[in-house]
Write an enzyme that holds these catalytic residues in place. Structure first.
Site, PDB file in Angstrom:
ATOM      1  N   LYS A  22       1.001  -1.182  -0.081  1.00  0.00           N
ATOM      2  CA  LYS A  22       0.796   0.159  -0.096  1.00  0.00           C
ATOM      3  C   LYS A  22       0.796   0.850  -0.009  1.00  0.00           C
ATOM      4  O   LYS A  22       1.182   2.081  -0.820  1.00  0.00           O
ATOM      5  CB  LYS A  22      -0.597   0.347   0.962  1.00  0.00           C
ATOM      6  CG  LYS A  22      -1.623   1.424   1.752  1.00  0.00           C
ATOM      7  CD  LYS A  22      -1.823   1.348   2.615  1.00  0.00           C
ATOM      8  CE  LYS A  22      -1.881   1.949   3.694  1.00  0.00           C
ATOM      9  NZ  LYS A  22      -0.887   3.006   4.474  1.00  0.00           N
ATOM     10  N   ASN A  23       2.162   1.199   0.859  1.00  0.00           N
ATOM     11  CA  ASN A  23       2.543   2.566   0.927  1.00  0.00           C
ATOM     12  C   ASN A  23       3.393   2.620   0.245  1.00  0.00           C
ATOM     13  O   ASN A  23       3.827   3.922   0.234  1.00  0.00           O
ATOM     14  CB  ASN A  23       3.172   2.531   2.865  1.00  0.00           C
ATOM     15  CG  ASN A  23       2.082   2.761   3.475  1.00  0.00           C
ATOM     16  OD1 ASN A  23       1.242   2.728   3.517  1.00  0.00           O
ATOM     17  ND2 ASN A  23       2.507   2.340   4.784  1.00  0.00           N
ATOM     18  N   ARG A  93      -3.858  10.652   4.068  1.00  0.00           N
ATOM     19  CA  ARG A  93      -2.726  11.878   4.678  1.00  0.00           C
ATOM     20  C   ARG A  93      -2.363  11.785   3.658  1.00  0.00           C
ATOM     21  O   ARG A  93      -2.035  12.687   2.824  1.00  0.00           O
ATOM     22  CB  ARG A  93      -1.941  11.410   5.858  1.00  0.00           C
ATOM     23  CG  ARG A  93      -3.469  11.914   6.927  1.00  0.00           C
ATOM     24  CD  ARG A  93      -2.051  11.487   8.425  1.00  0.00           C
ATOM     25  NE  ARG A  93      -0.923  12.122   7.959  1.00  0.00           N
ATOM     26  CZ  ARG A  93      -0.754  13.652   8.549  1.00  0.00           C
ATOM     27  NH1 ARG A  93      -2.128  14.219   8.832  1.00  0.00           N
ATOM     28  NH2 ARG A  93      -0.319  14.136   7.611  1.00  0.00           N
ATOM     29  N   CYS A 117      -5.353  12.578  13.219  1.00  0.00           N
ATOM     30  CA  CYS A 117      -4.881  11.221  12.961  1.00  0.00           C
ATOM     31  C   CYS A 117      -4.733  10.556  14.674  1.00  0.00           C
ATOM     32  O   CYS A 117      -4.431  11.257  15.288  1.00  0.00           O
ATOM     33  CB  CYS A 117      -4.008  11.404  11.711  1.00  0.00           C
ATOM     34  SG  CYS A 117      -3.304   9.313  11.821  1.00  0.00           S
ATOM     35  N   ARG A 122      -0.136  15.194  13.067  1.00  0.00           N
ATOM     36  CA  ARG A 122       1.855  14.565  11.819  1.00  0.00           C
ATOM     37  C   ARG A 122       1.326  16.109  10.773  1.00  0.00           C
ATOM     38  O   ARG A 122       0.931  15.604   9.779  1.00  0.00           O
ATOM     39  CB  ARG A 122       0.864  13.385  11.359  1.00  0.00           C
ATOM     40  CG  ARG A 122       0.833  12.596  12.550  1.00  0.00           C
ATOM     41  CD  ARG A 122       0.285  11.007  11.167  1.00  0.00           C
ATOM     42  NE  ARG A 122       0.941  10.620   9.841  1.00  0.00           N
ATOM     43  CZ  ARG A 122       0.537   9.399   9.431  1.00  0.00           C
ATOM     44  NH1 ARG A 122      -0.890   8.591   9.257  1.00  0.00           N
ATOM     45  NH2 ARG A 122       1.082   8.772   8.538  1.00  0.00           N
ATOM     46  N   ASP A 309       5.240   0.818  12.252  1.00  0.00           N
ATOM     47  CA  ASP A 309       4.485   0.381  11.571  1.00  0.00           C
ATOM     48  C   ASP A 309       3.862  -1.484  11.992  1.00  0.00           C
ATOM     49  O   ASP A 309       2.805  -1.632  12.007  1.00  0.00           O
ATOM     50  CB  ASP A 309       3.782   0.237   9.733  1.00  0.00           C
ATOM     51  CG  ASP A 309       3.599   1.698   9.378  1.00  0.00           C
ATOM     52  OD1 ASP A 309       3.998   2.321   8.513  1.00  0.00           O
ATOM     53  OD2 ASP A 309       3.185   2.405  10.453  1.00  0.00           O
ATOM     54  N   ARG A 401      -8.370  -0.686   5.253  1.00  0.00           N
ATOM     55  CA  ARG A 401      -7.431   0.226   4.587  1.00  0.00           C
ATOM     56  C   ARG A 401      -6.105  -0.169   4.156  1.00  0.00           C
ATOM     57  O   ARG A 401      -5.723  -0.335   2.908  1.00  0.00           O
ATOM     58  CB  ARG A 401      -7.594   1.674   5.772  1.00  0.00           C
ATOM     59  CG  ARG A 401      -8.609   2.393   5.859  1.00  0.00           C
ATOM     60  CD  ARG A 401      -8.285   3.313   6.845  1.00  0.00           C
ATOM     61  NE  ARG A 401      -7.216   4.350   5.891  1.00  0.00           N
ATOM     62  CZ  ARG A 401      -6.777   5.480   6.399  1.00  0.00           C
ATOM     63  NH1 ARG A 401      -6.449   5.540   7.843  1.00  0.00           N
ATOM     64  NH2 ARG A 401      -6.342   6.818   5.721  1.00  0.00           N
TER      65      ARG A 401
HETATM   66  C1  EPZ Z   1       4.750   6.872   5.967  1.00  0.00           C
HETATM   67  O1  EPZ Z   1       3.623   7.926   6.803  1.00  0.00           O
HETATM   68  C2  EPZ Z   1       3.764   6.026   6.436  1.00  0.00           C
HETATM   69  N1  EPZ Z   1       2.680   6.345   5.370  1.00  0.00           N
HETATM   70  C3  EPZ Z   1       3.537   5.544   7.802  1.00  0.00           C
HETATM   71  O2  EPZ Z   1       1.730   3.982   7.632  1.00  0.00           O
HETATM   72  C4  EPZ Z   1       4.170   5.206   8.561  1.00  0.00           C
HETATM   73  O3  EPZ Z   1       3.536   4.885   9.611  1.00  0.00           O
HETATM   74  C5  EPZ Z   1       5.458   6.248   8.183  1.00  0.00           C
HETATM   75  O4  EPZ Z   1       5.609   7.024   7.415  1.00  0.00           O
HETATM   76  C6  EPZ Z   1       7.209   6.403   9.317  1.00  0.00           C
HETATM   77  O5  EPZ Z   1       7.227   4.808   8.914  1.00  0.00           O
HETATM   78  C7  EPZ Z   1       2.241   6.032   4.289  1.00  0.00           C
HETATM   79  O6  EPZ Z   1       3.548   5.698   3.417  1.00  0.00           O
HETATM   80  C8  EPZ Z   1       1.074   6.189   2.997  1.00  0.00           C
HETATM   81  P1  EPZ Z   1       6.604  10.761   7.952  1.00  0.00           P
HETATM   82  P2  EPZ Z   1       4.315   9.352   6.430  1.00  0.00           P
HETATM   83  O7  EPZ Z   1       6.329  11.233   7.251  1.00  0.00           O
HETATM   84  O8  EPZ Z   1       5.347   9.831   5.546  1.00  0.00           O
HETATM   85  C9  EPZ Z   1       6.804  13.781  11.397  1.00  0.00           C
HETATM   86  C10 EPZ Z   1       0.426   3.148   8.177  1.00  0.00           C
HETATM   87  O9  EPZ Z   1      -0.043   2.091   8.667  1.00  0.00           O
HETATM   88  N2  EPZ Z   1       6.605  14.961  10.684  1.00  0.00           N
HETATM   89  O10 EPZ Z   1       8.050   9.491   7.937  1.00  0.00           O
HETATM   90  O11 EPZ Z   1       3.094  10.521   6.859  1.00  0.00           O
HETATM   91  C11 EPZ Z   1       6.023  13.519  12.029  1.00  0.00           C
HETATM   92  O12 EPZ Z   1       4.687  13.800  12.495  1.00  0.00           O
HETATM   93  C12 EPZ Z   1       0.823   4.387   7.775  1.00  0.00           C
HETATM   94  O13 EPZ Z   1       0.445   1.928   6.949  1.00  0.00           O
HETATM   95  C13 EPZ Z   1       7.040  16.055  10.864  1.00  0.00           C
HETATM   96  O14 EPZ Z   1       7.092  16.349  12.302  1.00  0.00           O
HETATM   97  O15 EPZ Z   1       5.137   9.484   7.815  1.00  0.00           O
HETATM   98  C14 EPZ Z   1       6.652  11.857  12.564  1.00  0.00           C
HETATM   99  O16 EPZ Z   1       6.918  12.327  13.657  1.00  0.00           O
HETATM  100  C15 EPZ Z   1       0.936   4.848   8.540  1.00  0.00           C
HETATM  101  N3  EPZ Z   1       7.038  17.081   9.837  1.00  0.00           N
HETATM  102  C16 EPZ Z   1       8.170  12.057  11.380  1.00  0.00           C
HETATM  103  O17 EPZ Z   1       7.950  13.050  11.033  1.00  0.00           O
HETATM  104  C17 EPZ Z   1       6.160  17.060   8.174  1.00  0.00           C
HETATM  105  O18 EPZ Z   1       6.655  17.940   7.416  1.00  0.00           O
HETATM  106  C18 EPZ Z   1       7.823  10.806  10.810  1.00  0.00           C
HETATM  107  O19 EPZ Z   1       6.559  10.585   9.583  1.00  0.00           O
HETATM  108  C19 EPZ Z   1       6.733  15.294   8.267  1.00  0.00           C
HETATM  109  C20 EPZ Z   1       6.744  14.617   9.003  1.00  0.00           C
END
Ligand code: EPZ
Length: 425
Positions: A22-23, A93, A117, A122, A309, A401
């Site tokens: 999915k991701n 998201r 969320c 996030r 995850d 999902r």
């Molecule tokens: C991706 O989300 C995945 N989603 C998430 O999987 C996964 O948990 C996550 O990466 C971490 O591995 C998809 O790929 C669709 P991040 P993403 O930006 O990209 C902070 C699932 O269960 N951050 O890597 O949104 C953020 O808050 C989902 O399939 C900022 O502060 O995650 C977090 O603490 C859930 N500012 C950290 O970085 C930003 O602009 C990592 O988030 C962006 C992120």
């Protein structure tokens, strides 16, 4: 609204096949916007998030068709409206990763800020910072990100690290925009997740010039145009990890097919350290557990560390370990909606900030529980299969999902999961 009825305890044995990721699929669907024409995503998983993303693409003017074999054709010849609506972004998201492609393709974009969320706050500030570093003018208006790059984007040196390390979708957004920017972009502290690598490989197949793939330093030489893709995404490592935990928590033995162990080294290491055997086999692996589960410590980290995850699923597993385990959530510090539900099933969990002490119990006891987010609900399915009695899980739309008809995949290997209409809602 559906709910699951799960009879336990059961022991899973047999073979189960992992679907496409999915991701990996979601950002690759966004990449179709980068080049006018027909792109084909082969073997896409049948998930509600994929359908919602298809809707997002249709809303901006793409023609999206899903074939019986699961292939999705995205005709992005015309982009009529570079807008990502709140109604889509609040549900999913990942829609945010349409921002970079729309901006570089149309010179402007208006995309809703994602909503709240269940796994915590996030922000997308790093996405916006990266796109600004490429020269985009960005402001917020009525909950929408309004981005302008009518004079085109320009390559730059960009640091994309954040308070919790790299960002997966932030890297995807900026990398996609940089493929068509003037000049060369260097992304430092880029995410190295296999899903980001898969996207970069797909972009290079479309004619992009990306090097340093799989490392925290990506170099993207902008090109004038890209070609549509025909691409098959990687297997879903989080689904594979969930099935591994399912084999362990039920003291079973599963042959997990279409699974890349190389994407799961941190997970396999943890499983072996708690007494579960994992053997590579035929494009997959055999995961077996017959006796005692040892306690361990887990700290979630960006790839190649232990994936956030799989945190919930491993909490359910370690709830049955012989001793105390410690789980520290370093990516989403508030990602603990599953704790109260597992405690309803007699798990012994003590939370202190983003640390949870998991004191192993002899057995879990079935109870009615509530799904709150995708991975938390997967943990409840695992707990339900190990618990004594009949567990009811409400709001299983969360699990749909990210797991395609999970009951139809696990029942043939010994699970007793029934999908029922929840008449109480
Ligand atoms: C991706 O989300 C995945 N989603 C998430 O999987 C996964 O948990 C996550 O990466 C971490 O591995 C998809 O790929 C669709 P991040 P993403 O930006 O990209 C902070 C699932 O269960 N951050 O890597 O949104 C953020 O808050 C989902 O399939 C900022 O502060 O995650 C977090 O603490 C859930 N500012 C950290 O970085 C930003 O602009 C990592 O988030 C962006 C992120």
């Amino acid at each position: 609204m559906d709910m699951f009825r799960i009879e336990g305890p059961v022991r899973l044995t047999g073979a189960v096949t992992v679907n496409s990721s999915k991701n990996a699929a979601l950002p690759i669907m966004a990449a179709a916007v980068l080049s006018p024409g027909k792109s084909v995503l082969k073997g896409a998983p049948r998930l509600s998030d994929i359908s919602v993303f298809s809707q997002l693409l249709s809303d901006i003017g793409c023609k999206v068709t899903t074939q019986a074999d699961g292939n999705i054709t995205i005709d992005s010849t015309t982009i009529s409206e570079p807008v990502g609506e709140y109604d889509i972004l609040r549900k999913m998201r990942a829609g945010i990763c349409i921002l970079g492609p729309l901006l570089v393709r149309c010179g402007k974009a208006r995309v809703s800020m994602p909503g709240g969320c269940a796994i915590g706050y996030r922000p997308v500030d790093i996405h916006l910072r990266g796109l600004r570093d490429l020269g985009a003018q960005i402001h917020l208006e009525n909950g929408y990100i309004v981005a302008d790059a009518t004079r085109g984007l320009r390559g730059n040196e960009i640091f994309l690290g954040g308070p919790y390390g790299s960002t997966v979708l932030g890297t995807a957004n900026v990398m996609m925009a940089a493929t068509l920017a003037k000049g060369t972009t260097v992304i430092e502290s880029a995410a190295c997740e296999p899903e980001v690598t898969d996207l970069a490989n797909c972009l290079n197949k479309m004619g992009a010039k990306i090097t340093g793939i799989g490392s925290p330093r990506l170099i993207i030489e902008g090109v004038k145009q890209l070609q549509p893709f025909e691409y098959e995404v990687i297997p879903d490592r989080i689904e594979a990890g969930t099935f591994m935990a399912a084999a362990a928590i039920t003291r079973g033995c599963l042959h997990i097919q279409n699974c890349r162990l190389g994407d799961l080294m941190a997970v396999v290491d943890k499983l072996r350290s708690i007494g579960v055997t994992v053997e590579a086999e035929n494009g997959g692996c055999i995961v077996a557990c017959s006796g005692r589960i040892n306690p361990t410590d887990i700290i979630t980290q960006p790839y190649p560390g232990f994936p956030t995850d799989l945190q919930a699923q491993f909490m359910a597993l370690l709830a049955l370990a012989e001793g105390n385990s410690i789980i520290i959530e370093k990516i989403f510090p508030d990602r603990f909606m599953h704790i109260a539900e597992l405690a309803r099933m007699a798990a012994d969990l003590r939370k202190e900030g983003s640390t949870v002490i998991v004191s192993g119990v002899k057995k879990l006891i079935a109870a009615p529980v509530m799904a709150s987010d995708l991975r938390a609900s997967a943990a409840l399915v695992l707990a339900g299969m190990a618990a004594d009695g009949t567990t009811f899980i409400k709001r299983v739309y969360h699990i749909d999902r990210g797991y395609e008809r999970i009951e139809e995949r696990l029942n043939p290997v010994g699970a007793k999961i029934t999908r029922e209409n929840d008449s109480t809602v």
